[in-house]
Design a protein around this motif. Structure first.
Motif, PDB file in Angstrom:
ATOM      1  N   SER A  97       2.788   7.866  -6.154  1.00  0.00           N
ATOM      2  CA  SER A  97       1.430   7.343  -6.355  1.00  0.00           C
ATOM      3  C   SER A  97       0.681   7.253  -5.022  1.00  0.00           C
ATOM      4  O   SER A  97      -0.534   7.486  -4.973  1.00  0.00           O
ATOM      5  CB  SER A  97       1.452   5.990  -7.066  1.00  0.00           C
ATOM      6  OG  SER A  97       2.180   5.047  -6.313  1.00  0.00           O
ATOM      7  N   ALA A  98       1.378   6.948  -3.931  1.00  0.00           N
ATOM      8  CA  ALA A  98       0.743   6.911  -2.609  1.00  0.00           C
ATOM      9  C   ALA A  98       0.334   8.308  -2.181  1.00  0.00           C
ATOM     10  O   ALA A  98      -0.745   8.507  -1.599  1.00  0.00           O
ATOM     11  CB  ALA A  98       1.683   6.284  -1.588  1.00  0.00           C
ATOM     12  N   ILE A  99       1.175   9.312  -2.472  1.00  0.00           N
ATOM     13  CA  ILE A  99       0.840  10.700  -2.157  1.00  0.00           C
ATOM     14  C   ILE A  99      -0.403  11.127  -2.931  1.00  0.00           C
ATOM     15  O   ILE A  99      -1.319  11.737  -2.379  1.00  0.00           O
ATOM     16  CB  ILE A  99       2.033  11.626  -2.465  1.00  0.00           C
ATOM     17  CG1 ILE A  99       3.174  11.372  -1.474  1.00  0.00           C
ATOM     18  CG2 ILE A  99       1.614  13.089  -2.444  1.00  0.00           C
ATOM     19  CD1 ILE A  99       4.476  12.065  -1.822  1.00  0.00           C
ATOM     20  N   THR A 100      -0.446  10.788  -4.199  1.00  0.00           N
ATOM     21  CA  THR A 100      -1.590  11.156  -5.042  1.00  0.00           C
ATOM     22  C   THR A 100      -2.877  10.509  -4.533  1.00  0.00           C
ATOM     23  O   THR A 100      -3.927  11.153  -4.488  1.00  0.00           O
ATOM     24  CB  THR A 100      -1.327  10.743  -6.501  1.00  0.00           C
ATOM     25  OG1 THR A 100      -0.146  11.413  -6.954  1.00  0.00           O
ATOM     26  CG2 THR A 100      -2.489  11.098  -7.403  1.00  0.00           C
ATOM     27  N   ALA A 101      -2.807   9.252  -4.116  1.00  0.00           N
ATOM     28  CA  ALA A 101      -3.992   8.522  -3.677  1.00  0.00           C
ATOM     29  C   ALA A 101      -4.435   8.880  -2.258  1.00  0.00           C
ATOM     30  O   ALA A 101      -5.595   8.655  -1.898  1.00  0.00           O
ATOM     31  CB  ALA A 101      -3.730   7.012  -3.755  1.00  0.00           C
ATOM     32  N   ALA A 102      -3.548   9.452  -1.468  1.00  0.00           N
ATOM     33  CA  ALA A 102      -3.844   9.734  -0.057  1.00  0.00           C
ATOM     34  C   ALA A 102      -4.866  10.852   0.099  1.00  0.00           C
ATOM     35  O   ALA A 102      -4.992  11.739  -0.749  1.00  0.00           O
ATOM     36  CB  ALA A 102      -2.560  10.105   0.669  1.00  0.00           C
ATOM     37  N   SER A 103      -5.577  10.789   1.204  1.00  0.00           N
ATOM     38  CA  SER A 103      -6.473  11.874   1.608  1.00  0.00           C
ATOM     39  C   SER A 103      -5.754  12.752   2.616  1.00  0.00           C
ATOM     40  O   SER A 103      -4.824  12.303   3.295  1.00  0.00           O
ATOM     41  CB  SER A 103      -7.741  11.304   2.261  1.00  0.00           C
ATOM     42  OG  SER A 103      -8.461  10.529   1.328  1.00  0.00           O
ATOM     43  N   SER A 104      -6.194  13.984   2.739  1.00  0.00           N
ATOM     44  CA  SER A 104      -5.591  14.889   3.713  1.00  0.00           C
ATOM     45  C   SER A 104      -5.649  14.281   5.110  1.00  0.00           C
ATOM     46  O   SER A 104      -6.671  13.742   5.522  1.00  0.00           O
ATOM     47  CB  SER A 104      -6.314  16.233   3.698  1.00  0.00           C
ATOM     48  OG  SER A 104      -5.663  17.138   4.551  1.00  0.00           O
ATOM     49  N   GLY A 105      -4.523  14.316   5.810  1.00  0.00           N
ATOM     50  CA  GLY A 105      -4.424  13.756   7.149  1.00  0.00           C
ATOM     51  C   GLY A 105      -3.908  12.333   7.189  1.00  0.00           C
ATOM     52  O   GLY A 105      -3.655  11.797   8.272  1.00  0.00           O
ATOM     53  N   ASP A 106      -3.724  11.700   6.037  1.00  0.00           N
ATOM     54  CA  ASP A 106      -3.241  10.313   5.985  1.00  0.00           C
ATOM     55  C   ASP A 106      -1.766  10.208   6.357  1.00  0.00           C
ATOM     56  O   ASP A 106      -0.999  11.172   6.242  1.00  0.00           O
ATOM     57  CB  ASP A 106      -3.426   9.726   4.586  1.00  0.00           C
ATOM     58  CG  ASP A 106      -4.846   9.271   4.312  1.00  0.00           C
ATOM     59  OD1 ASP A 106      -5.696   9.349   5.224  1.00  0.00           O
ATOM     60  OD2 ASP A 106      -5.112   8.843   3.170  1.00  0.00           O
ATOM     61  N   THR A 107      -1.385   8.991   6.742  1.00  0.00           N
ATOM     62  CA  THR A 107       0.012   8.647   6.995  1.00  0.00           C
ATOM     63  C   THR A 107       0.418   7.582   5.993  1.00  0.00           C
ATOM     64  O   THR A 107      -0.289   6.591   5.805  1.00  0.00           O
ATOM     65  CB  THR A 107       0.212   8.119   8.428  1.00  0.00           C
ATOM     66  OG1 THR A 107      -0.150   9.165   9.349  1.00  0.00           O
ATOM     67  CG2 THR A 107       1.654   7.706   8.659  1.00  0.00           C
ATOM     68  N   ILE A 108       1.553   7.797   5.333  1.00  0.00           N
ATOM     69  CA  ILE A 108       2.098   6.847   4.368  1.00  0.00           C
ATOM     70  C   ILE A 108       3.306   6.184   5.017  1.00  0.00           C
ATOM     71  O   ILE A 108       4.242   6.867   5.439  1.00  0.00           O
ATOM     72  CB  ILE A 108       2.509   7.564   3.065  1.00  0.00           C
ATOM     73  CG1 ILE A 108       1.282   8.198   2.404  1.00  0.00           C
ATOM     74  CG2 ILE A 108       3.232   6.604   2.114  1.00  0.00           C
ATOM     75  CD1 ILE A 108       1.614   9.156   1.277  1.00  0.00           C
ATOM     76  N   PHE A 109       3.272   4.859   5.133  1.00  0.00           N
ATOM     77  CA  PHE A 109       4.396   4.106   5.673  1.00  0.00           C
ATOM     78  C   PHE A 109       5.200   3.547   4.511  1.00  0.00           C
ATOM     79  O   PHE A 109       4.633   2.925   3.608  1.00  0.00           O
ATOM     80  CB  PHE A 109       3.903   2.970   6.579  1.00  0.00           C
ATOM     81  CG  PHE A 109       3.203   3.466   7.813  1.00  0.00           C
ATOM     82  CD1 PHE A 109       3.942   3.908   8.912  1.00  0.00           C
ATOM     83  CD2 PHE A 109       1.822   3.532   7.872  1.00  0.00           C
ATOM     84  CE1 PHE A 109       3.307   4.388  10.047  1.00  0.00           C
ATOM     85  CE2 PHE A 109       1.170   4.006   8.999  1.00  0.00           C
ATOM     86  CZ  PHE A 109       1.918   4.437  10.088  1.00  0.00           C
ATOM     87  N   VAL A 110       6.524   3.750   4.535  1.00  0.00           N
ATOM     88  CA  VAL A 110       7.386   3.340   3.428  1.00  0.00           C
ATOM     89  C   VAL A 110       8.255   2.174   3.883  1.00  0.00           C
ATOM     90  O   VAL A 110       9.009   2.278   4.853  1.00  0.00           O
ATOM     91  CB  VAL A 110       8.262   4.517   2.937  1.00  0.00           C
ATOM     92  CG1 VAL A 110       9.079   4.091   1.730  1.00  0.00           C
ATOM     93  CG2 VAL A 110       7.401   5.731   2.605  1.00  0.00           C
ATOM     94  N   CYS A 111       8.138   1.055   3.168  1.00  0.00           N
ATOM     95  CA  CYS A 111       8.912  -0.152   3.470  1.00  0.00           C
ATOM     96  C   CYS A 111      10.375   0.030   3.050  1.00  0.00           C
ATOM     97  O   CYS A 111      10.685   0.880   2.215  1.00  0.00           O
ATOM     98  CB  CYS A 111       8.309  -1.344   2.730  1.00  0.00           C
ATOM     99  SG  CYS A 111       6.666  -1.784   3.305  1.00  0.00           S
TER     100      CYS A 111
END
Length: 186
Positions: A3-17
């Motif tokens: 869901s974070a990948i789907t919501a992200a914009s190109s160039g974003d960084t997703i931090f996983v707890c």
């Protein structure tokens, strides 16, 4: 994570707890993204199903053409499912400081990371174990400068199977530096 990948914009960084994340479906990465876990010992990503047996369906993580994907500080653990390729990449980026394990597929198959298409990736500082066939692979004439640096591949020891730490094929070119490959006796 999906869901974070789907919501992200190109160039974003997703931090996983820290935690164990069991994810349904293929991760199809069609935009530039970076995923960073808290640490490879505290973040585990697991599949909820097997991958396909042909074409792009083989990739658990499928990096689309012309996409930069960076992944670090996670464990990819395919335990309990048939995983043909943990990461199948037609893009660029860096796969760094991860644990990739239990990537097996029937009939002597299973690949940790495969780089193909017209882009190069850096695969560095990862640990591979219980891989069905190939830990790291660069394939195709479009791969002109893949970097495979300082990874550890532990094979399955003596047995009736195939066990390659690194494979370069189909006209690919790669630089292989300071990797530690052991127990490939198949």
């Amino acid at each position: 994570i999906q869901s974070a990948i789907t919501a992200a914009s190109s160039g974003d960084t997703i931090f996983v707890c820290p935690g164990t994340y069991t994810e349904t479906g293929q991760f199809s990465l069609d935009k530039d993204l970076t995923i960073i876990g808290a640490s490879k010992d505290s973040v585990t990503i697991k599949p909820a199903q097997s991958t396909g047996s042909s074409g792009d369906a083989r990739g658990w993580f499928l990096v689309q053409n012309d996409v930069e994907f960076n992944l670090s500080n996670v464990t990819l653990d395919g335990t309990g499912y048939d995983i043909h390729q943990a990461i199948r990449s037609f893009g660029s980026g860096t796969i760094n400081n991860n644990i990739i394990k239990n990537i097996v597929y029937p009939s002597y198959l299973g690949t940790g990371v495969v780089v193909m298409g017209d882009y190069n990736m850096t695969i560095s500082n990862n640990s591979f174990s219980n891989i069905g066939r190939i830990g790291m692979m660069a394939f195709g004439t479009g791969v002109t400068d893949a970097q495979i640096i300082n990874n550890t591949y532990v094979g399955k020891g003596d047995g009736d199977y195939l066990d390659y730490g690194i494979e370069i094929g189909g006209g690919a070119t790669a630089t292989i530096t300071d990797n530690n490959i052991t127990d490939c006796l198949g």
